[in-house]
Motif scaffolding. Sequence first.
Motif, PDB file in Angstrom:
ATOM      1  N   PHE A 143      -0.782  -0.666  -8.462  1.00  0.00           N
ATOM      2  CA  PHE A 143      -1.148   0.203  -9.344  1.00  0.00           C
ATOM      3  C   PHE A 143      -0.421   1.422  -8.339  1.00  0.00           C
ATOM      4  CE2 PHE A 143      -2.711  -2.704 -11.472  1.00  0.00           C
ATOM      5  CZ  PHE A 143      -2.085  -2.192 -12.611  1.00  0.00           C
ATOM      6  N   TRP A 144      -0.169   2.646  -8.438  1.00  0.00           N
ATOM      7  CA  TRP A 144       0.316   4.182  -7.715  1.00  0.00           C
ATOM      8  C   TRP A 144       0.386   5.363  -9.275  1.00  0.00           C
ATOM      9  CZ3 TRP A 144       2.451   3.799  -3.112  1.00  0.00           C
ATOM     10  CH2 TRP A 144       2.439   2.875  -2.341  1.00  0.00           C
ATOM     11  N   SER A 178      -6.196  -2.377  -9.139  1.00  0.00           N
ATOM     12  CA  SER A 178      -6.323  -1.862 -10.234  1.00  0.00           C
ATOM     13  C   SER A 178      -5.489  -0.857 -10.735  1.00  0.00           C
ATOM     14  CB  SER A 178      -7.579  -1.959 -10.928  1.00  0.00           C
ATOM     15  OG  SER A 178      -8.418  -1.769  -9.814  1.00  0.00           O
ATOM     16  N   ALA A 179      -5.537  -0.434 -12.064  1.00  0.00           N
ATOM     17  CA  ALA A 179      -5.430   0.905 -12.418  1.00  0.00           C
ATOM     18  C   ALA A 179      -6.115   1.445 -12.327  1.00  0.00           C
ATOM     19  CB  ALA A 179      -4.675   0.464 -14.527  1.00  0.00           C
ATOM     20  N   ALA A 186      -6.778   3.477  -9.456  1.00  0.00           N
ATOM     21  CA  ALA A 186      -5.619   4.670  -9.457  1.00  0.00           C
ATOM     22  C   ALA A 186      -5.994   5.299 -10.649  1.00  0.00           C
ATOM     23  CB  ALA A 186      -4.439   3.965  -9.873  1.00  0.00           C
ATOM     24  N   ILE A 202      -0.504   6.289 -14.456  1.00  0.00           N
ATOM     25  CA  ILE A 202      -0.551   5.531 -13.226  1.00  0.00           C
ATOM     26  C   ILE A 202       0.940   4.510 -13.619  1.00  0.00           C
ATOM     27  CG2 ILE A 202      -2.612   3.414 -13.005  1.00  0.00           C
ATOM     28  CD1 ILE A 202      -3.692   6.123 -12.726  1.00  0.00           C
ATOM     29  N   LYS A 203       1.214   3.939 -12.233  1.00  0.00           N
ATOM     30  CA  LYS A 203       2.218   3.430 -12.758  1.00  0.00           C
ATOM     31  C   LYS A 203       1.932   1.850 -11.980  1.00  0.00           C
ATOM     32  CE  LYS A 203       5.362   6.517 -14.461  1.00  0.00           C
ATOM     33  NZ  LYS A 203       6.636   6.760 -14.831  1.00  0.00           N
ATOM     34  N   GLN A 204       2.670   0.663 -12.732  1.00  0.00           N
ATOM     35  CA  GLN A 204       2.574  -1.070 -12.050  1.00  0.00           C
ATOM     36  C   GLN A 204       3.721  -0.651 -11.328  1.00  0.00           C
ATOM     37  OE1 GLN A 204       1.776  -3.538 -14.234  1.00  0.00           O
ATOM     38  NE2 GLN A 204       0.888  -4.925 -12.448  1.00  0.00           N
TER      39      GLN A 204
END
Length: 97
Positions: free
Chosen positions: A16-17, A36-37, A40, A63-65
Amino acid sequence: MKEIWLKFLEATGKAFWVEITTEQPRCTYYFGPFASALEAQESSPGYIEDLKEEGAQGIRTAIKQMKPNDLTIDDSMGEIIDPETIPALSGQLFVRG
C-alpha cells in the motif's frame, strides 16, 4: 519477519502507498510502502503536514495498492501547450508541420 513480508508485497505490487496530489505545485507524490491500508492511512498526516510546510496547496490523498514507477511526478512538466501561445525567441524560427 515484517520487513521480509513488506519486501514481498512491494515486489508483487501488493504493498500500500499513500498517493498525494497537489494543485500547486501540480505534483503527485507516493509515500510507502506499507503492509496495510490502515498503516498507510495512519502515516498520511505527517506527509500532508510536510507538504503544507513547503507551501503546497490543493492537497488530496488516496491509499492505493500498487507499485509506483516514480515517487514524485511533476505534472506541470507534462502540460500540453498550444504552439500559437509560445512567444518566438530571437534567432528562432517556429515552423508548423
